[in-house]
Write an enzyme that holds these catalytic residues in place. Structure first.
Site, PDB file in Angstrom:
ATOM      1  N   GLN A  19      43.119  64.492  67.038  1.00  0.00           N
ATOM      2  CA  GLN A  19      42.424  63.271  66.625  1.00  0.00           C
ATOM      3  C   GLN A  19      43.047  62.004  67.211  1.00  0.00           C
ATOM      4  O   GLN A  19      42.441  60.942  67.185  1.00  0.00           O
ATOM      5  CB  GLN A  19      42.398  63.153  65.093  1.00  0.00           C
ATOM      6  CG  GLN A  19      41.525  64.207  64.436  1.00  0.00           C
ATOM      7  CD  GLN A  19      41.481  64.008  62.943  1.00  0.00           C
ATOM      8  OE1 GLN A  19      42.347  64.495  62.223  1.00  0.00           O
ATOM      9  NE2 GLN A  19      40.494  63.257  62.471  1.00  0.00           N
TER      10      GLN A  19
ATOM     11  N   CYS B  25      36.009  62.716  57.397  1.00  0.00           N
ATOM     12  CA  CYS B  25      36.969  62.885  58.490  1.00  0.00           C
ATOM     13  C   CYS B  25      37.166  61.539  59.168  1.00  0.00           C
ATOM     14  O   CYS B  25      36.196  60.812  59.398  1.00  0.00           O
ATOM     15  CB  CYS B  25      36.409  63.905  59.490  1.00  0.00           C
ATOM     16  SG  CYS B  25      37.462  64.172  60.921  1.00  0.00           S
ATOM     17  N   LEU B  26      38.416  61.213  59.479  1.00  0.00           N
ATOM     18  CA  LEU B  26      38.698  59.937  60.136  1.00  0.00           C
ATOM     19  C   LEU B  26      38.021  59.851  61.507  1.00  0.00           C
ATOM     20  O   LEU B  26      37.808  58.756  62.013  1.00  0.00           O
ATOM     21  CB  LEU B  26      40.211  59.730  60.273  1.00  0.00           C
ATOM     22  CG  LEU B  26      40.969  59.561  58.944  1.00  0.00           C
ATOM     23  CD1 LEU B  26      42.466  59.470  59.191  1.00  0.00           C
ATOM     24  CD2 LEU B  26      40.484  58.340  58.181  1.00  0.00           C
TER      25      LEU B  26
ATOM     26  N   GLY C  75      44.545  63.416  55.744  1.00  0.00           N
ATOM     27  CA  GLY C  75      45.034  64.351  56.751  1.00  0.00           C
ATOM     28  C   GLY C  75      44.678  63.885  58.144  1.00  0.00           C
ATOM     29  O   GLY C  75      43.728  63.103  58.327  1.00  0.00           O
TER      30      GLY C  75
ATOM     31  N   HIS D 265      40.636  71.477  63.084  1.00  0.00           N
ATOM     32  CA  HIS D 265      40.711  70.507  64.191  1.00  0.00           C
ATOM     33  C   HIS D 265      41.496  71.095  65.373  1.00  0.00           C
ATOM     34  O   HIS D 265      41.207  70.780  66.523  1.00  0.00           O
ATOM     35  CB  HIS D 265      41.444  69.238  63.746  1.00  0.00           C
ATOM     36  CG  HIS D 265      40.553  68.199  63.130  1.00  0.00           C
ATOM     37  ND1 HIS D 265      39.533  67.583  63.805  1.00  0.00           N
ATOM     38  CD2 HIS D 265      40.577  67.628  61.893  1.00  0.00           C
ATOM     39  CE1 HIS D 265      38.948  66.688  63.005  1.00  0.00           C
ATOM     40  NE2 HIS D 265      39.561  66.696  61.841  1.00  0.00           N
TER      41      HIS D 265
ATOM     42  N   HIS E 286      40.410  71.997  56.708  1.00  0.00           N
ATOM     43  CA  HIS E 286      39.799  70.982  57.579  1.00  0.00           C
ATOM     44  C   HIS E 286      40.711  70.641  58.757  1.00  0.00           C
ATOM     45  O   HIS E 286      40.283  70.641  59.905  1.00  0.00           O
ATOM     46  CB  HIS E 286      39.509  69.741  56.716  1.00  0.00           C
ATOM     47  CG  HIS E 286      38.964  68.566  57.454  1.00  0.00           C
ATOM     48  ND1 HIS E 286      37.729  68.017  57.183  1.00  0.00           N
ATOM     49  CD2 HIS E 286      39.494  67.800  58.443  1.00  0.00           C
ATOM     50  CE1 HIS E 286      37.522  66.995  57.998  1.00  0.00           C
ATOM     51  NE2 HIS E 286      38.581  66.826  58.760  1.00  0.00           N
ATOM     52  N   GLU E 287      41.986  70.381  58.460  1.00  0.00           N
ATOM     53  CA  GLU E 287      42.904  69.940  59.522  1.00  0.00           C
ATOM     54  C   GLU E 287      43.211  71.083  60.498  1.00  0.00           C
ATOM     55  O   GLU E 287      43.300  70.861  61.711  1.00  0.00           O
ATOM     56  CB  GLU E 287      44.199  69.387  58.931  1.00  0.00           C
ATOM     57  CG  GLU E 287      44.028  68.170  58.030  1.00  0.00           C
ATOM     58  CD  GLU E 287      43.194  67.056  58.628  1.00  0.00           C
ATOM     59  OE1 GLU E 287      43.166  66.874  59.867  1.00  0.00           O
ATOM     60  OE2 GLU E 287      42.531  66.349  57.847  1.00  0.00           O
TER      61      GLU E 287
END
Ligand code: NI
Length: 159
Positions: free
Chosen positions: A51, A89-90, A46, A135, A131-132
């Site tokens: 991000q 997480c990226l 995701g 963000h 999670h996304e």
């Protein structure tokens, strides 16, 4: 399409609130295409627009590599159950931590034509949706980690 730079923890853009998308312009369409490409290239499940430094309420998710999901202006409308497991997480490269999430979520979002639709997810998809979407409100999973943030490499060594 192009790979965009993924912002990492400590970058203030990750803590800001993203704005609602009111029109899908060619520029937003490019952003969406780039977000998918950037997520796949980074082997993520995701990615949210902040991000890549863009404060718009756009999320891409693909938990299997074969189910691309685009969510514009997503919001969680229902949750149930609980799951506790590792999350990453990226924007927090090389790290993982244990987070408890709902096991089921229902999300209302808009597609590329800004038509509203519903999506339900369980387990990993439910985790990714939570999670996304967080963000978009400037939150990272590290705020919710139970215990210490761990190095992914150390975990791999235990296998
Ligand atoms: Ni993330």
């Amino acid at each position: 399409m192009a790979i965009r730079t993924i912002r990492e923890i400590g970058d203030p853009v990750l803590n800001k609130i993203s704005k609602e998308v009111k029109e899908v312009t060619p520029r937003i369409q490019d952003l969406i295409d780039d977000m998918f490409e950037t997520m796949y290239e980074a082997n993520g499940v995701g990615l949210a627009a902040p991000q890549v430094g863009i404060l718009k309420r756009i999320v891409v998710i693909d938990t299997t590599g074969e189910d691309p999901i685009l969510l514009i202006n997503p919001r969680i409308v229902e949750t149930s159950g609980e799951q506790t497991g590792n999350e990453g997480c990226l924007s927090v490269p090389g790290k993982t931590g244990i987070v408890t999430r709902p096991n089921y979520v229902k999300v209302v979002a808009q597609d590329e034509e800004l038509n509203e639709f519903e999506i339900e997810g369980e387990e990993l998809l439910a985790r990714a949706l939570c999670h996304e979407i967080e963000h978009l409100d400037g939150h990272l999973y590290v705020e919710k980690v139970e215990g210490e943030l761990m190095d992914v490499e150390l975990l791999d060594d235990e296998d």
